[in-house]
Design a protein around this motif. Structure first.
Motif, PDB file in Angstrom:
ATOM      1  N   MET A  89       0.820  -1.204   0.000  1.00 22.21           N
ATOM      2  CA  MET A  89       0.000   0.000   0.000  1.00 22.21           C
ATOM      3  C   MET A  89       0.860   1.263   0.000  1.00 22.21           C
ATOM      4  O   MET A  89       0.535   2.246  -0.666  1.00 22.21           O
ATOM      5  CB  MET A  89      -0.925  -0.001   1.216  1.00 22.21           C
ATOM      6  N   THR A  90       1.959   1.238   0.753  1.00 21.04           N
ATOM      7  CA  THR A  90       2.860   2.399   0.776  1.00 21.04           C
ATOM      8  C   THR A  90       3.429   2.660  -0.605  1.00 21.04           C
ATOM      9  O   THR A  90       3.514   3.817  -1.056  1.00 21.04           O
ATOM     10  CB  THR A  90       3.996   2.161   1.787  1.00 21.04           C
ATOM     11  N   GLU A  91       3.819   1.592  -1.297  1.00 18.46           N
ATOM     12  CA  GLU A  91       4.354   1.731  -2.655  1.00 18.46           C
ATOM     13  C   GLU A  91       3.304   2.271  -3.613  1.00 18.46           C
ATOM     14  O   GLU A  91       3.579   3.170  -4.422  1.00 18.46           O
ATOM     15  CB  GLU A  91       4.875   0.382  -3.130  1.00 18.46           C
ATOM     16  N   CYS A  92       2.085   1.732  -3.539  1.00 15.36           N
ATOM     17  CA  CYS A  92       1.017   2.182  -4.431  1.00 15.36           C
ATOM     18  C   CYS A  92       0.679   3.647  -4.192  1.00 15.36           C
ATOM     19  O   CYS A  92       0.559   4.443  -5.139  1.00 15.36           O
ATOM     20  CB  CYS A  92      -0.232   1.322  -4.241  1.00 15.36           C
ATOM     21  N   ILE A  93       0.519   4.019  -2.935  1.00 19.02           N
ATOM     22  CA  ILE A  93       0.143   5.398  -2.607  1.00 19.02           C
ATOM     23  C   ILE A  93       1.238   6.361  -3.019  1.00 19.02           C
ATOM     24  O   ILE A  93       0.971   7.447  -3.557  1.00 19.02           O
ATOM     25  CB  ILE A  93      -0.179   5.505  -1.106  1.00 19.02           C
ATOM     26  N   SER A  94       2.495   5.986  -2.781  1.00 18.19           N
ATOM     27  CA  SER A  94       3.609   6.837  -3.193  1.00 18.19           C
ATOM     28  C   SER A  94       3.642   6.996  -4.713  1.00 18.19           C
ATOM     29  O   SER A  94       3.892   8.085  -5.238  1.00 18.19           O
ATOM     30  CB  SER A  94       4.924   6.239  -2.687  1.00 18.19           C
ATOM     31  N   GLU A  95       3.383   5.907  -5.429  1.00 24.60           N
ATOM     32  CA  GLU A  95       3.371   5.960  -6.896  1.00 24.60           C
ATOM     33  C   GLU A  95       2.240   6.847  -7.406  1.00 24.60           C
ATOM     34  O   GLU A  95       2.441   7.677  -8.302  1.00 24.60           O
ATOM     35  CB  GLU A  95       3.230   4.554  -7.458  1.00 24.60           C
ATOM     36  N   TRP A  96       1.038   6.704  -6.831  1.00 25.88           N
ATOM     37  CA  TRP A  96      -0.097   7.511  -7.270  1.00 25.88           C
ATOM     38  C   TRP A  96       0.144   8.996  -7.028  1.00 25.88           C
ATOM     39  O   TRP A  96      -0.223   9.828  -7.855  1.00 25.88           O
ATOM     40  CB  TRP A  96      -1.361   7.047  -6.556  1.00 25.88           C
ATOM     41  N   ARG A  97       0.762   9.330  -5.902  1.00 21.42           N
ATOM     42  CA  ARG A  97       1.066  10.734  -5.616  1.00 21.42           C
ATOM     43  C   ARG A  97       2.050  11.304  -6.633  1.00 21.42           C
ATOM     44  O   ARG A  97       1.889  12.423  -7.117  1.00 21.42           O
ATOM     45  CB  ARG A  97       1.624  10.864  -4.204  1.00 21.42           C
ATOM     46  N   GLY A  98       3.094  10.537  -6.937  1.00 23.03           N
ATOM     47  CA  GLY A  98       4.067  11.013  -7.916  1.00 23.03           C
ATOM     48  C   GLY A  98       3.479  11.160  -9.306  1.00 23.03           C
ATOM     49  O   GLY A  98       3.798  12.114 -10.039  1.00 23.03           O
ATOM     50  N   LEU A  99       2.574  10.234  -9.681  1.00 19.42           N
ATOM     51  CA  LEU A  99       1.973  10.296 -11.012  1.00 19.42           C
ATOM     52  C   LEU A  99       1.054  11.497 -11.174  1.00 19.42           C
ATOM     53  O   LEU A  99       0.868  11.989 -12.302  1.00 19.42           O
ATOM     54  CB  LEU A  99       1.196   9.003 -11.281  1.00 19.42           C
ATOM     55  N   LEU A 100       0.481  11.984 -10.079  1.00 20.20           N
ATOM     56  CA  LEU A 100      -0.345  13.197 -10.174  1.00 20.20           C
ATOM     57  C   LEU A 100       0.490  14.364 -10.689  1.00 20.20           C
ATOM     58  O   LEU A 100       0.033  15.137 -11.538  1.00 20.20           O
ATOM     59  CB  LEU A 100      -0.947  13.533  -8.802  1.00 20.20           C
ATOM     60  N   VAL A 101       1.710  14.483 -10.185  1.00 19.11           N
ATOM     61  CA  VAL A 101       2.584  15.578 -10.608  1.00 19.11           C
ATOM     62  C   VAL A 101       3.018  15.395 -12.062  1.00 19.11           C
ATOM     63  O   VAL A 101       2.947  16.336 -12.879  1.00 19.11           O
ATOM     64  CB  VAL A 101       3.819  15.651  -9.682  1.00 19.11           C
ATOM     65  N   TRP A 102       3.441  14.171 -12.423  1.00 20.18           N
ATOM     66  CA  TRP A 102       3.922  13.939 -13.776  1.00 20.18           C
ATOM     67  C   TRP A 102       2.800  14.039 -14.802  1.00 20.18           C
ATOM     68  O   TRP A 102       2.998  14.597 -15.899  1.00 20.18           O
ATOM     69  CB  TRP A 102       4.588  12.568 -13.860  1.00 20.18           C
ATOM     70  N   ALA A 103       1.634  13.519 -14.459  1.00 19.69           N
ATOM     71  CA  ALA A 103       0.515  13.609 -15.395  1.00 19.69           C
ATOM     72  C   ALA A 103       0.077  15.061 -15.581  1.00 19.69           C
ATOM     73  O   ALA A 103      -0.292  15.468 -16.700  1.00 19.69           O
ATOM     74  CB  ALA A 103      -0.662  12.770 -14.891  1.00 19.69           C
ATOM     75  N   GLY A 122      -4.968   6.103   4.576  1.00 21.10           N
ATOM     76  CA  GLY A 122      -4.785   5.354   5.810  1.00 21.10           C
ATOM     77  C   GLY A 122      -4.661   3.860   5.624  1.00 21.10           C
ATOM     78  O   GLY A 122      -4.463   3.136   6.615  1.00 21.10           O
ATOM     79  N   PHE A 123      -4.768   3.357   4.390  1.00 20.69           N
ATOM     80  CA  PHE A 123      -4.689   1.908   4.175  1.00 20.69           C
ATOM     81  C   PHE A 123      -3.308   1.349   4.507  1.00 20.69           C
ATOM     82  O   PHE A 123      -3.190   0.181   4.848  1.00 20.69           O
ATOM     83  CB  PHE A 123      -5.034   1.577   2.718  1.00 20.69           C
ATOM     84  N   GLU A 124      -2.266   2.173   4.413  1.00 22.62           N
ATOM     85  CA  GLU A 124      -0.924   1.666   4.697  1.00 22.62           C
ATOM     86  C   GLU A 124      -0.742   1.392   6.186  1.00 22.62           C
ATOM     87  O   GLU A 124       0.209   0.707   6.584  1.00 22.62           O
ATOM     88  CB  GLU A 124       0.142   2.644   4.206  1.00 22.62           C
ATOM     89  N   ASP A 125      -1.629   1.923   7.028  1.00 24.62           N
ATOM     90  CA  ASP A 125      -1.566   1.681   8.469  1.00 24.62           C
ATOM     91  C   ASP A 125      -2.701   0.789   8.946  1.00 24.62           C
ATOM     92  O   ASP A 125      -2.987   0.734  10.151  1.00 24.62           O
ATOM     93  CB  ASP A 125      -1.609   3.012   9.229  1.00 24.62           C
ATOM     94  N   ALA A 126      -3.371   0.102   8.025  1.00 28.05           N
ATOM     95  CA  ALA A 126      -4.530  -0.719   8.391  1.00 28.05           C
ATOM     96  C   ALA A 126      -4.092  -1.969   9.125  1.00 28.05           C
ATOM     97  O   ALA A 126      -2.934  -2.395   9.069  1.00 28.05           O
ATOM     98  CB  ALA A 126      -5.321  -1.099   7.135  1.00 28.05           C
ATOM     99  N   THR A 127      -5.036  -2.567   9.844  1.00 28.74           N
ATOM    100  CA  THR A 127      -4.782  -3.818  10.546  1.00 28.74           C
ATOM    101  C   THR A 127      -4.887  -4.992   9.570  1.00 28.74           C
ATOM    102  O   THR A 127      -5.417  -4.850   8.462  1.00 28.74           O
ATOM    103  CB  THR A 127      -5.786  -4.016  11.687  1.00 28.74           C
ATOM    104  N   ALA A 128      -4.401  -6.140  10.011  1.00 29.88           N
ATOM    105  CA  ALA A 128      -4.444  -7.327   9.157  1.00 29.88           C
ATOM    106  C   ALA A 128      -5.880  -7.753   8.875  1.00 29.88           C
ATOM    107  O   ALA A 128      -6.205  -8.166   7.756  1.00 29.88           O
ATOM    108  CB  ALA A 128      -3.670  -8.476   9.814  1.00 29.88           C
ATOM    109  N   SER A 129      -6.753  -7.643   9.876  1.00 27.31           N
ATOM    110  CA  SER A 129      -8.147  -8.044   9.668  1.00 27.31           C
ATOM    111  C   SER A 129      -8.841  -7.115   8.674  1.00 27.31           C
ATOM    112  O   SER A 129      -9.613  -7.569   7.820  1.00 27.31           O
ATOM    113  CB  SER A 129      -8.899  -8.039  11.000  1.00 27.31           C
ATOM    114  N   PHE A 130      -8.545  -5.803   8.752  1.00 24.19           N
ATOM    115  CA  PHE A 130      -9.134  -4.872   7.787  1.00 24.19           C
ATOM    116  C   PHE A 130      -8.636  -5.175   6.385  1.00 24.19           C
ATOM    117  O   PHE A 130      -9.417  -5.173   5.419  1.00 24.19           O
ATOM    118  CB  PHE A 130      -8.786  -3.429   8.170  1.00 24.19           C
TER     119      PHE A 130
END
Length: 486
Positions: free
Chosen positions: A315-329, A373-381
């Motif tokens: 999730m951390t990787e995905c969120i970081s990638e999406w944030r960076g792509l907003l700037v590049w796009a 907040g998904f990168e800090d979610a619990t295992a059950s969530f």
């Protein structure tokens, strides 16, 4: 007037994880009062119930009876509540005599009142625990499916599930029982976590539920209480850890004939739905990005279980990638607009890259808002999210396509912007120079992919080499960082 015993309807078997402990209304009835002069003496009423306060702050009550002891979170200080609970206790004792059940010595009963929509009717949720065998039991046949325990493969596997529920009970009611608990449960827990930490450090696919960093933190906290008598606060977090470990043991078939020793090898056949043709088409249209997310999601969701450190890294990787792509796009969007404003430029040629860049921005923004907040979610969530997102007909393909949209549309916007620039060059300087520029860009792109690829295979055709290098580029550029292991 209807007595409390008239409200008795039935007994309802529950488990320690299906009580209303964390589902109660939090409203309190606050008021101002006046104290009399002098020292205020605390008033006490004679009652068979003893009150205790859980380390989290929850008040609960304990009482010893002839056949068993009782714990409840109901406010038995209230006369009506006390009478209702007493009526259910009498009903339970009557049921025990009728069924001829012999209770163990270290037996404890949990009761919880459940009221229907009409306040004139109620039920009593209950379960028994045996502190000697560390398990739950009931006065009637019960189904593991109804309690959400999961499917079992043997009696000993069921014992693991019941022991997990036992530790959850001890976690919720630790203050009155800590004196009779052996300190060995702390020593054994330290040994288990030490082994788990070493296993995580030396294996990339360990099934232990905590990372080596988390294990180190837990061992520091547990070591502070080693050699000391168990108090309620210590027993509370020791029981919580034992519950988590037993839950993982149940999931991985610990102690069974075919225990899961590698988290990437599920012990039961997975119901994998793979639409090969549709997935190939989606990867062709979206630059191969869905294939990466598709494999990662399947690796994350192993047999209805999620290893939280891998989920957080993904999730951390995905969120970081999406944030960076907003700037590049957004940069591509501005560049396409500026190119369309050049002399002899065509506004219609700018619509395709503008639409692709806008799609990347829109999809990335929605995904960031949805996964906050998904990168800090619990295992059950995480497990519940993946379980609900997995289509019965398409598997993880729809979610993979959605996760791929920001990057895939950004890559389309880059390609379409280059095509827009080539089209403008064609109108300004002619076909020859435009074709030469397009060829140069194509060779430069292939050269970068070729020399940065880890593969060394020059015998394949050009198309195969391009596809191979592009897949290598995809896997290398968006690989999720795994925990450091030896």
């Amino acid at each position: 007037m209807t007595s409390s015993l008239d409200l008795l309807k039935e007994l309802r078997p529950v488990t320690s994880t299906t009580t209303r402990r964390y589902g109660k209304f939090l409203w309190v009835d606050a008021y101002h009062t006046t104290t009399a002069p002098g020292l205020r003496l605390r008033t006490s009423t004679k009652s068979n119930w003893l009150s205790f306060t859980h380390p989290e702050g929850q008040l609960y009550f304990h009482m010893k009876r002839d056949r068993f002891s009782v714990v409840t979170e109901e406010n038995v200080s209230n006369v009506e509540t006390d009478n209702l609970v007493s009526g259910y206790l009498a009903l339970i004792e009557k049921r025990i005599l009728e069924c001829g059940i012999i209770l163990p010595q270290a037996c404890e009963l949990f009761v919880e009142l459940r009221f229907d929509e009409s306040p004139q009717t109620s039920t009593c949720a209950y379960y028994f625990v045996d502190h000697h065998s560390r398990c739950l039991f009931w006065l009637e046949p019960t189904s593991s499916e109804l309690f959400g325990m999961g499917m079992v493969v043997s009696d000993s596997h069921l014992d693991t599930a019941l022991e997990r529920l036992y530790w959850v009970h001890v976690e919720f009611f630790p203050m009155h029982v800590c004196a009779q608990m052996t300190p060995l449960i702390l020593d054994n827990l330290i040994s288990v976590i030490c082994h788990g930490m070493t296993d995580r450090m030396t294996s990339r696919s360990s099934t232990f539920p905590y990372t080596e960093e988390k294990c180190d933190q837990l061992l520091r906290a547990l070591s502070l209480r080693r050699g000391e008598p168990l108090d309620g606060h210590t027993l509370c977090f020791v029981a919580r850890l034992w519950g988590a470990i037993n839950n993982q043991r149940f999931i991985t078939y610990y102690g069974q004939e075919n225990a899961q020793l590698d988290r990437l090898q599920p012990p039961m056949p997975e119901d994998i739905v793979d639409r090969t043709g549709i997935r190939a088409l989606a990867n062709l249209m979206l630059w191969g990005v869905p294939n990466h997310h598709y494999s990662k999601l399947h690796d994350l969701f192993v047999h209805d279980n999620v290893y939280i450190d891998h989920w957080q890294a993904f999730m951390t990787e995905c969120i970081s990638e999406w944030r960076g792509l907003l700037v590049w796009a957004f940069s591509v969007l501005i560049a396409s607009i500026l190119i369309s404003m050049l002399p002899r430029a065509s506004l219609s040629s700018a619509m395709a890259p503008i639409l692709a860049a806008s799609s990347s921005i829109l999809s990335g923004s929605i995904l960031l808002l949805r996964h906050h907040g998904f990168e800090d979610a619990t295992a059950s969530f995480a497990a519940n999210f993946l379980r609900s997102s997995k289509s019965s007909d398409w598997g993880f393909l729809p979610l993979s396509v959605v996760y791929s949209m920001p990057k895939a549309m950004y890559l389309w916007s880059i390609g379409l912007m280059v095509a827009q620039l080539v089209f403008w060059t064609f109108r300004v300087v002619g076909v020859f120079w435009a074709s030469g520029g397009a060829g140069f860009l194509a060779l430069m792109g292939y050269g970068i992919l070729h020399f940065t690829s880890l593969e060394d295979d020059h015998t394949d055709s050009l198309a195969t080499m391009l596809r191979s290098h592009w897949q290598t580029f995809q896997s290398d550029s968006v690989a999720v960082t795994e925990p450091l292991t030896v």
